[in-house]
Design an enzyme around this catalytic site. Sequence first.
Site, mmCIF file in Angstrom:
data_model
loop_
_atom_site.group_PDB
_atom_site.id
_atom_site.type_symbol
_atom_site.label_atom_id
_atom_site.label_comp_id
_atom_site.label_asym_id
_atom_site.label_seq_id
_atom_site.Cartn_x
_atom_site.Cartn_y
_atom_site.Cartn_z
ATOM 1 N N ARG A 41 4.120 1.371 -1.532
ATOM 2 C CA ARG A 41 5.161 1.399 -2.557
ATOM 3 C C ARG A 41 4.795 0.524 -3.733
ATOM 4 O O ARG A 41 4.034 -0.441 -3.595
ATOM 5 C CB ARG A 41 6.507 0.959 -1.990
ATOM 6 C CG ARG A 41 6.646 -0.524 -1.727
ATOM 7 C CD ARG A 41 7.971 -0.890 -1.122
ATOM 8 N NE ARG A 41 8.123 -0.276 0.189
ATOM 9 C CZ ARG A 41 9.019 0.650 0.463
ATOM 10 N NH1 ARG A 41 9.867 1.054 -0.455
ATOM 11 N NH2 ARG A 41 9.096 1.164 1.666
ATOM 12 N N CYS A 75 0.823 -1.212 0.000
ATOM 13 C CA CYS A 75 0.000 0.000 0.000
ATOM 14 C C CYS A 75 0.857 1.262 0.000
ATOM 15 O O CYS A 75 0.382 2.342 -0.317
ATOM 16 C CB CYS A 75 -0.971 -0.019 1.169
ATOM 17 S SG CYS A 75 -0.197 -0.440 2.704
#
Lengths: 422, 261
Positions: free
Chosen positions: A52, A50
Amino acid sequence: MNYVLAGMNHRTAPIGVREKFTQTAQVDRHMLKKALSLEAVREATVLSTCNRVEVYCVCEHPHQVTDVVNEVFEKSTAGDGVNVRDFLYVKTGDEAVKHLFRVAASLDALVVGENQIVGQVKDAFESARGEQALGQHLNRLFHKALYVAKRIKTETEIGRGTVSVGSAAVMLTRKIFDTLKDRDVLLVGAGEMGETVARSLSDGEEGRVHIVNRTADKALALEQSGLGTTRLWQDLPCLMTTADIVITALSESVPELHQESFKTIMHQRKNRTLFIIDLGVPRNVPPSVAILDNVYLYNVDDLKNIVEEGKWERDQHRVTAQNIIDEEVRLFYETSPETGAMPAIASLAQKIEDVRQSEVKRTLSRLKGLSDEDIQAIDKMTQAIVGQILKDPILTLKGKGAQVEKGFLSVFKQLFRLDDEG
Amino acid sequence: MQTAFVSVLIFYLIATVFYVLRVIVGRPLFSAIGFRVILVGAVLQLAVLATHWYGIQAVLFVTYLDAFQISALLLVVVFITLCFTQKFYGSGLFFVTLIDVFCILSLTLQNPYSITSTLPGFGFLYFHLASIFLSLSVFSLGLVTALMYLMLEYQLKSKKLIGLAAKFPSLAALEEIHHKALSFGFILFSGAILTGAGYSKIRTHHYIDEDPKQILSVLSWLFFAVILNFRVRRGWLGHKAVILSLMGFVGLFFLFFIGIK
């Protein structure tokens, strides 16, 4: 071969941009295929969480990085004229290796030390393997990254420590009661800090927090925000006998919170453990209450001290973890099949083989009337001679493995003029 | 066979060294290694005990060697179980020290006389000895958790969570295990007193006589009965209960070693 990484994370890109690359398994697979479709790319993996999205590739030449970025991050605008590439970072070689080690060890995470990332790195690795997108280089890199993550987890306590007054309260609650589950929280006063701590302790469970305030309006506002249930001020003594955790956040002390009251309360509770968090300034609960058996009293300074100690401790662990990463990156390259003696061995073998083939060809052109069997016999004989000659130097070099000295290798290369090749 | 038990002890002593290093150096790696050494030691101990039992072809618990070895193994099993179920980090040094003591006693104490199944009242005597040694093991768990509780409580009260105690399980978990050890140990101890009285009746025609060991045993039993009862009725929880039980444990171990002498 070069490791190439292109990606964005919570530091480089705002959530609005990251959302555009919200990953599902299908999207990951699509990105992976696009990367692999490039001629320059030999191997690839997509790591998405969430916070990267990163593409790891193996390319022959570093200048091919631009192709990877262009192709994989095709959504090059994030609206309002903002270019996605402004938020991308690109790393190559040991920088890319170091970055993956940091990511796997959770040093690059939003919450340093969180454990989820190791699983996500494993998933990315497995997914790429399923797509047959991995070769020996990324295979080795990801295995090493997972090993480094495990080593850092074992040798440091990077995930421990507290980052805020709320998390310090949660940590203490866990140390006293083992779990936040089924613990009743009583919030006395409706200040902002009290609310923050109560929210941390309620752990998102409904009906766990009781709010008592002398003015009902503020308490009702908190109830409407979903924090808990408002109770009457007159119920305070009764609520104190049932609550496990009492948070006081009043602007002045009240008789209900004096030491004698607590003695009575503890008697009525049959000495059940009580954790008091006094956030009031001046303090709402007299410090002498702390001497009562099974009462644990912490004020705002105590909590802040815990946060400060945790910060110092985390910094120490971070330094240790970074040292481990530096050491592992060095070892990763030292033990690489492409560094050390292996390339020299390959060059030498190739050079001798070229010589052998050209000499065999030249000799055969001069010898007429040879049968196919004779030609094969000559070919095999020369191969055997070359093999015998190369055997000892190759074994010596292989025996030295990764520890081969640079000087020794240099002499070896000069001797056979290997640097002049290709 | 003695040599095999010595090698088991060596494993536990090596584990102790790692747990001591964990405390001194502060790196969790040492306790991780210590725990693995204990696992190996436990497997070896089980194998050696099984071989020993097969070799003597007789009941266990009637010599100090096998009684203390079983007590040590029971403590090891409890420790391993707690490590997996309760994340009992930081407690290794306490457990492994007690395990070392049990193993050393098993190898050094000489049996004053041999017990055979032909002795009158052997059944009572056998269950008396088994209950005593098992209760010793369970009460040792209570002793360890009591000490851990007091250390953690002190740090929480003084608002300085540092060192080994900071890695302990929560106060609630320690208190629960301590209470369970106390309750289960009390049941075993009750069994030991009843079977001891039965054996005494056969040997001396009296359930109890003026032997200070017997009187002290009954007094200890009453002491633990009061603690357990008041825990429920008067809310003797946490600090007070732990301190009282600690006094009881110390008295009981003293009594136990008087019994040995």
